[in-house]
Write a protein that holds these residues in place. Structure first.
Motif, PDB file in Angstrom:
ATOM      1  N   VAL A  12       0.794  -1.206   0.169  1.00  0.00           N
ATOM      2  CA  VAL A  12      -0.094   0.146  -0.007  1.00  0.00           C
ATOM      3  C   VAL A  12       0.660   1.083  -0.085  1.00  0.00           C
ATOM      4  CG1 VAL A  12      -1.678   1.474   1.329  1.00  0.00           C
ATOM      5  CG2 VAL A  12      -1.870  -1.102   1.006  1.00  0.00           C
ATOM      6  N   CYS A  23      -4.930   9.713  -9.402  1.00  0.00           N
ATOM      7  CA  CYS A  23      -6.073  10.649  -9.039  1.00  0.00           C
ATOM      8  C   CYS A  23      -5.986  12.104  -9.454  1.00  0.00           C
ATOM      9  CB  CYS A  23      -6.246  10.480  -7.427  1.00  0.00           C
ATOM     10  SG  CYS A  23      -6.706   8.850  -6.923  1.00  0.00           S
ATOM     11  N   GLN A 171     -13.434  13.849  -2.027  1.00  0.00           N
ATOM     12  CA  GLN A 171     -14.441  13.028  -1.922  1.00  0.00           C
ATOM     13  C   GLN A 171     -13.946  11.825  -2.955  1.00  0.00           C
ATOM     14  OE1 GLN A 171     -18.342  13.001  -0.964  1.00  0.00           O
ATOM     15  NE2 GLN A 171     -18.780  10.810  -1.263  1.00  0.00           N
ATOM     16  N   GLY A 174     -10.650  10.373  -2.531  1.00  0.00           N
ATOM     17  CA  GLY A 174     -10.312   9.517  -1.585  1.00  0.00           C
ATOM     18  C   GLY A 174     -11.229   8.176  -2.028  1.00  0.00           C
ATOM     19  N   GLU A 175     -12.254   8.188  -2.733  1.00  0.00           N
ATOM     20  CA  GLU A 175     -12.667   6.994  -3.098  1.00  0.00           C
ATOM     21  C   GLU A 175     -11.724   6.211  -4.179  1.00  0.00           C
ATOM     22  OE1 GLU A 175     -16.660   8.091  -4.701  1.00  0.00           O
ATOM     23  OE2 GLU A 175     -17.316   8.572  -2.750  1.00  0.00           O
ATOM     24  N   ILE A 177      -8.608   6.263  -4.298  1.00  0.00           N
ATOM     25  CA  ILE A 177      -7.656   5.770  -3.613  1.00  0.00           C
ATOM     26  C   ILE A 177      -7.942   4.552  -2.885  1.00  0.00           C
ATOM     27  CG2 ILE A 177      -6.120   6.191  -1.682  1.00  0.00           C
ATOM     28  CD1 ILE A 177      -5.549   8.892  -2.515  1.00  0.00           C
ATOM     29  N   GLY A 178      -9.130   4.535  -2.225  1.00  0.00           N
ATOM     30  CA  GLY A 178      -9.730   3.308  -1.494  1.00  0.00           C
ATOM     31  C   GLY A 178      -9.937   2.208  -2.435  1.00  0.00           C
ATOM     32  N   GLU A 179     -10.561   2.526  -3.541  1.00  0.00           N
ATOM     33  CA  GLU A 179     -10.809   1.312  -4.515  1.00  0.00           C
ATOM     34  C   GLU A 179      -9.651   0.763  -4.983  1.00  0.00           C
ATOM     35  OE1 GLU A 179     -13.297   2.868  -7.489  1.00  0.00           O
ATOM     36  OE2 GLU A 179     -14.914   3.456  -6.379  1.00  0.00           O
ATOM     37  N   VAL A 181      -6.604   0.510  -3.679  1.00  0.00           N
ATOM     38  CA  VAL A 181      -5.901  -0.053  -2.349  1.00  0.00           C
ATOM     39  C   VAL A 181      -6.756  -1.297  -2.228  1.00  0.00           C
ATOM     40  CG1 VAL A 181      -5.448  -0.172   0.143  1.00  0.00           C
ATOM     41  CG2 VAL A 181      -4.979   1.906  -1.188  1.00  0.00           C
ATOM     42  N   ILE A 182      -7.942  -1.277  -2.342  1.00  0.00           N
ATOM     43  CA  ILE A 182      -8.676  -2.817  -2.060  1.00  0.00           C
ATOM     44  C   ILE A 182      -8.374  -3.402  -3.178  1.00  0.00           C
ATOM     45  CG2 ILE A 182     -10.846  -3.606  -1.845  1.00  0.00           C
ATOM     46  CD1 ILE A 182     -11.952  -1.346  -0.313  1.00  0.00           C
TER      47      ILE A 182
END
Length: 191
Positions: A12, A23, A171, A174-175, A177-179, A181-182
Motif C-alpha cells: 500500500v 487521481c 471525496q 479518496g474513493e 485511492i480506497g478502491e 488499495v482494495i
C-alpha cells in the motif's frame, strides 16, 4: 505493525504515490474539459498541441494520459535523461532552455495548452509574448511558473492549480485511492 500484515503495509505505501498521481491526472483531465468549455474551444483534447514543462512524476503521468487521449505532446525538461525517456515514450522532447525557440515559431500557432510542473518562474516575459494565445495551467507549487507581475501585465488564460484533488474533488480522490488499495490487496490475496 499491529493488525496490518507487513506485506500489505509495504504494498500500500509503496504504491500510494502512484495511486495519488493517477487521481490527480484523472481529475485534471475532467478539469481540462471544463477549461475548454469555459474558453470556448470547440474541440476535445484529441489533436491538441500540449506542452509539458517538467518531466517528473506529475509531468510523466500527465504526458502519458493526455497522449492516450490523442493529444500531441511536447515535453520540456532540463535533464538529458528525461529528454531521452520522453522521446522513447513517443513525445517531442526539448530542453527547457529551448522553450522560447520552440514556442516562438510563429507558423506553428504555439501550443493550445501549456502545463507547468516546475516550481520556478520558467515562463518569462519574452516567452509569454509568444504563447499569449495558449492556455497555461500551472500545477507547480510556490513560486509557480509565472510571476504575478507578468500575469497582471499580460492578458493570458492562466490557471494556477496546485493540489487539484484536494480542492476540487476530495471525496472522489479518496474513493479512487480506497478502491485502488482494495483492488491491490485483493490481487495479492491479502483480503
Amino acid at each position: 505493525m499491529g493488525m496490518i500484515p507487513d506485506k500489505v503495509y509495504t504494498i500500500v505505501f509503496d504504491l500510494l504515490p502512484m495511486i495519488v498521481l493517477f487521481c490527480v491526472v484523472t481529475i485534471l483531465i475532467r478539469f481540462i474539459t471544463c477549461i475548454y468549455a469555459k474558453e470556448k474551444i470547440n474541440r476535445s483534447i484529441k489533436n491538441s498541441k500540449i506542452a509539458i514543462l517538467g518531466f517528473g512524476r506529475i509531468g510523466k503521468m500527465i504526458s502519458y494520459l493526455l497522449w492516450a487521449q490523442g493529444a500531441k505532446i511536447s515535453v520540456f525538461t532540463r535533464k538529458d535523461i528525461d529528454c531521452l525517456w520522453s522521446e522513447l515514450m513517443g513525445f517531442d522532447a526539448h530542453k527547457t532552455e529551448n522553450l522560447s525557440a520552440v514556442a516562438g515559431v510563429k507558423d506553428n500557432n504555439s501550443f493550445d495548452i501549456i502545463f507547468n510542473t516546475i516550481p520556478a518562474h520558467i515562463i518569462n516575459e519574452d516567452l509569454i509574448k509568444d504563447i499569449h494565445n495558449s492556455i497555461i495551467i500551472d500545477l507547480a507549487s510556490y513560486p509557480y511558473g509565472l510571476d504575478d507581475e507578468l500575469l497582471k501585465k499580460y492578458n493570458v488564460s492562466y490557471y494556477r492549480e496546485p493540489g487539484i484533488p484536494g480542492r476540487y474533488a476530495p471525496q472522489s480522490a479518496g474513493e479512487i485511492i480506497g478502491e485502488t488499495v482494495i483492488n491491490i490487496l485483493n490481487q495479492e490475496k491479502l483480503l
